[in-house]
Write a protein that holds these residues in place. Structure first.
Motif, mmCIF file in Angstrom:
data_model
loop_
_atom_site.group_PDB
_atom_site.id
_atom_site.type_symbol
_atom_site.label_atom_id
_atom_site.label_comp_id
_atom_site.label_asym_id
_atom_site.label_seq_id
_atom_site.Cartn_x
_atom_site.Cartn_y
_atom_site.Cartn_z
ATOM 1 N N GLY A 65 0.826 -1.201 0.000
ATOM 2 C CA GLY A 65 0.000 0.000 0.000
ATOM 3 C C GLY A 65 0.861 1.251 0.000
ATOM 4 O O GLY A 65 2.024 1.225 0.425
ATOM 5 N N TYR A 66 0.291 2.349 -0.494
ATOM 6 C CA TYR A 66 1.021 3.616 -0.586
ATOM 7 C C TYR A 66 0.220 4.734 0.057
ATOM 8 O O TYR A 66 -1.013 4.702 0.085
ATOM 9 N N LYS A 67 0.938 5.716 0.542
ATOM 10 C CA LYS A 67 0.298 6.907 1.109
ATOM 11 C C LYS A 67 0.203 7.966 0.012
ATOM 12 O O LYS A 67 1.146 8.172 -0.756
ATOM 13 N N LEU A 68 -0.940 8.628 -0.041
ATOM 14 C CA LEU A 68 -1.164 9.687 -1.023
ATOM 15 C C LEU A 68 -0.672 11.026 -0.486
ATOM 16 O O LEU A 68 -0.420 11.166 0.712
ATOM 17 N N GLY A 69 -0.589 12.005 -1.341
ATOM 18 C CA GLY A 69 -0.197 13.356 -0.934
ATOM 19 C C GLY A 69 -1.378 14.178 -0.447
ATOM 20 O O GLY A 69 -1.270 15.396 -0.299
ATOM 21 N N TYR A 70 -2.503 13.555 -0.196
ATOM 22 C CA TYR A 70 -3.709 14.233 0.276
ATOM 23 C C TYR A 70 -4.513 13.266 1.139
ATOM 24 O O TYR A 70 -4.305 12.049 1.094
ATOM 25 N N ASP A 71 -5.413 13.797 1.941
ATOM 26 C CA ASP A 71 -6.265 12.977 2.799
ATOM 27 C C ASP A 71 -7.435 12.415 2.000
ATOM 28 O O ASP A 71 -7.851 12.983 0.986
ATOM 29 N N LEU A 72 -7.985 11.309 2.490
ATOM 30 C CA LEU A 72 -9.168 10.712 1.885
ATOM 31 C C LEU A 72 -10.350 10.797 2.849
ATOM 32 O O LEU A 72 -10.182 10.684 4.064
ATOM 33 N N PHE A 73 -11.531 10.978 2.274
ATOM 34 C CA PHE A 73 -12.771 11.079 3.036
ATOM 35 C C PHE A 73 -13.797 10.124 2.438
ATOM 36 O O PHE A 73 -13.685 9.718 1.280
ATOM 37 N N MET A 74 -14.815 9.814 3.242
ATOM 38 C CA MET A 74 -15.886 8.942 2.784
ATOM 39 C C MET A 74 -17.246 9.597 3.032
ATOM 40 O O MET A 74 -18.024 9.149 3.877
ATOM 41 N N LEU B 59 -10.885 9.223 6.436
ATOM 42 C CA LEU B 59 -10.174 7.961 6.579
ATOM 43 C C LEU B 59 -8.781 8.277 7.115
ATOM 44 O O LEU B 59 -8.113 9.171 6.609
ATOM 45 N N HIS B 60 -8.362 7.564 8.135
ATOM 46 C CA HIS B 60 -7.063 7.802 8.761
ATOM 47 C C HIS B 60 -6.049 6.804 8.228
ATOM 48 O O HIS B 60 -6.339 5.613 8.106
ATOM 49 N N PHE B 61 -4.851 7.290 7.935
ATOM 50 C CA PHE B 61 -3.817 6.422 7.376
ATOM 51 C C PHE B 61 -3.158 5.627 8.487
ATOM 52 O O PHE B 61 -2.659 6.178 9.466
ATOM 53 N N ASN B 62 -3.160 4.302 8.341
ATOM 54 C CA ASN B 62 -2.520 3.402 9.285
ATOM 55 C C ASN B 62 -1.160 3.036 8.687
ATOM 56 O O ASN B 62 -1.077 2.284 7.721
ATOM 57 N N SER B 63 -0.088 3.558 9.265
ATOM 58 C CA SER B 63 1.250 3.356 8.705
ATOM 59 C C SER B 63 1.766 1.929 8.915
ATOM 60 O O SER B 63 2.703 1.512 8.243
ATOM 61 N N LEU B 64 1.156 1.158 9.813
ATOM 62 C CA LEU B 64 1.569 -0.232 10.004
ATOM 63 C C LEU B 64 1.066 -1.130 8.871
ATOM 64 O O LEU B 64 1.749 -2.073 8.465
ATOM 65 N N THR B 65 -0.127 -0.842 8.372
ATOM 66 C CA THR B 65 -0.707 -1.665 7.305
ATOM 67 C C THR B 65 -0.751 -0.933 5.960
ATOM 68 O O THR B 65 -1.144 -1.531 4.957
ATOM 69 N N ASN B 66 -0.363 0.329 5.953
ATOM 70 C CA ASN B 66 -0.425 1.178 4.754
ATOM 71 C C ASN B 66 -1.820 1.198 4.139
ATOM 72 O O ASN B 66 -1.996 1.064 2.938
ATOM 73 N N THR B 67 -2.822 1.353 4.999
ATOM 74 C CA THR B 67 -4.207 1.470 4.551
ATOM 75 C C THR B 67 -4.843 2.719 5.152
ATOM 76 O O THR B 67 -4.435 3.196 6.214
ATOM 77 N N TYR B 68 -5.834 3.224 4.432
ATOM 78 C CA TYR B 68 -6.687 4.298 4.949
ATOM 79 C C TYR B 68 -7.902 3.631 5.570
ATOM 80 O O TYR B 68 -8.511 2.749 4.956
ATOM 81 N N GLU B 69 -8.256 4.031 6.803
ATOM 82 C CA GLU B 69 -9.294 3.312 7.541
ATOM 83 C C GLU B 69 -10.288 4.262 8.196
ATOM 84 O O GLU B 69 -9.931 5.353 8.629
ATOM 85 N N ILE B 70 -11.541 3.792 8.255
ATOM 86 C CA ILE B 70 -12.578 4.466 9.028
ATOM 87 C C ILE B 70 -13.464 3.370 9.608
ATOM 88 O O ILE B 70 -13.773 2.391 8.931
ATOM 89 N N TYR B 71 -13.834 3.511 10.858
ATOM 90 C CA TYR B 71 -14.608 2.486 11.543
ATOM 91 C C TYR B 71 -15.926 3.055 12.046
ATOM 92 O O TYR B 71 -16.011 4.215 12.441
ATOM 93 N N GLY B 72 -16.943 2.196 12.017
ATOM 94 C CA GLY B 72 -18.223 2.536 12.620
ATOM 95 C C GLY B 72 -19.054 3.553 11.853
ATOM 96 O O GLY B 72 -19.738 4.368 12.466
ATOM 97 N N VAL B 73 -19.040 3.513 10.523
ATOM 98 C CA VAL B 73 -19.888 4.421 9.739
ATOM 99 C C VAL B 73 -21.328 3.925 9.897
ATOM 100 O O VAL B 73 -21.683 2.847 9.424
ATOM 101 N N ASN B 74 -22.148 4.699 10.574
ATOM 102 C CA ASN B 74 -23.509 4.310 10.939
ATOM 103 C C ASN B 74 -24.410 4.184 9.706
ATOM 104 O O ASN B 74 -24.674 5.168 9.028
#
Length: 191
Positions: free
Chosen positions: A58-67, A82-97
């Motif tokens: 996975g790669y980090k972008l030069g900008y933030d991602l939203f959902m 979405l928050h970037f997790n540097s351990l897994t190189n993923t953008y993540e968001i939890y609990g979207v109702n």
């Protein structure tokens, strides 16, 4: 006054008929080529397992991602970032109702985008139908290929009928460093 009649041979008539057939065939070919360039073609996308998702670089972008989505609203904001997790190189968001009432009646959907909407990731281009941009989320979750678009179709989803899902957990892994990067989307349900 006499009219002038020129004799037309049978061969000239045959050549005229052949010419009309050739011109018609060329016009049909040109129309089909034009129509194909504007018609969205279904493409085969290989199935990705969770193991493959986790092992993909996975790669980090030069900008933030939203959902932004049809449950929490369509404005990119801190609640749908979405928050970037540097351990897994993923953008993540939890609990979207997804148990609350939708903000509109256009169906359950979301976008993955930069805050300025200039970098969108989707399943299909904006001109696609809802069905061409829809996927189902089974109990074990779903992994979907995403493409970078200037203007993508909203990503529609369906939940299992027998499950009262309350929320979605979403991970996005950017899989290339191109100008228009590709990505994988992994969505799981929270009951």
């Amino acid at each position: 006054m006499r009219s002038l009649h020129l004799p037309i041979s049978r061969s000239a008539g045959v050549f005229s008929a052949i010419g009309i057939i050739i011109i018609t065939a060329l016009m049909v070919t040109a129309y089909n080529a034009w129509h194909q360039s504007w018609t969205i073609k279904p493409e085969y996308t290989p199935v990705v397992t969770l193991n493959t998702f986790n092992q993909t670089v996975g790669y980090k972008l030069g900008y933030d991602l939203f959902m932004p989505n049809s449950f929490t609203g369509w404005t990119p904001n801190p609640k749908n970032k979405l928050h970037f997790n540097s351990l897994t190189n993923t953008y993540e968001i939890y609990g979207v109702n997804v148990a609350k009432t939708q903000v509109d009646d256009w169906g359950a959907r979301f976008k993955i985008t930069s805050i300025d909407w200039q970098n969108e990731f989707g399943v299909a281009v904006a001109e696609a139908t809802n069905e061409q941009s829809k996927f189902g989320i089974p109990l074990e979750g779903a992994i979907v290929h995403l493409t970078h678009y200037v203007d993508s179709r909203d990503i529609y989803f369906e939940l299992p009928k027998a499950v009262a899902a309350k929320a979605l957990n979403v991970k996005v892994k950017i899989t290339s460093q191109d100008f228009h990067p590709t990505a994988l989307l992994y969505v799981t349900l929270v009951e």
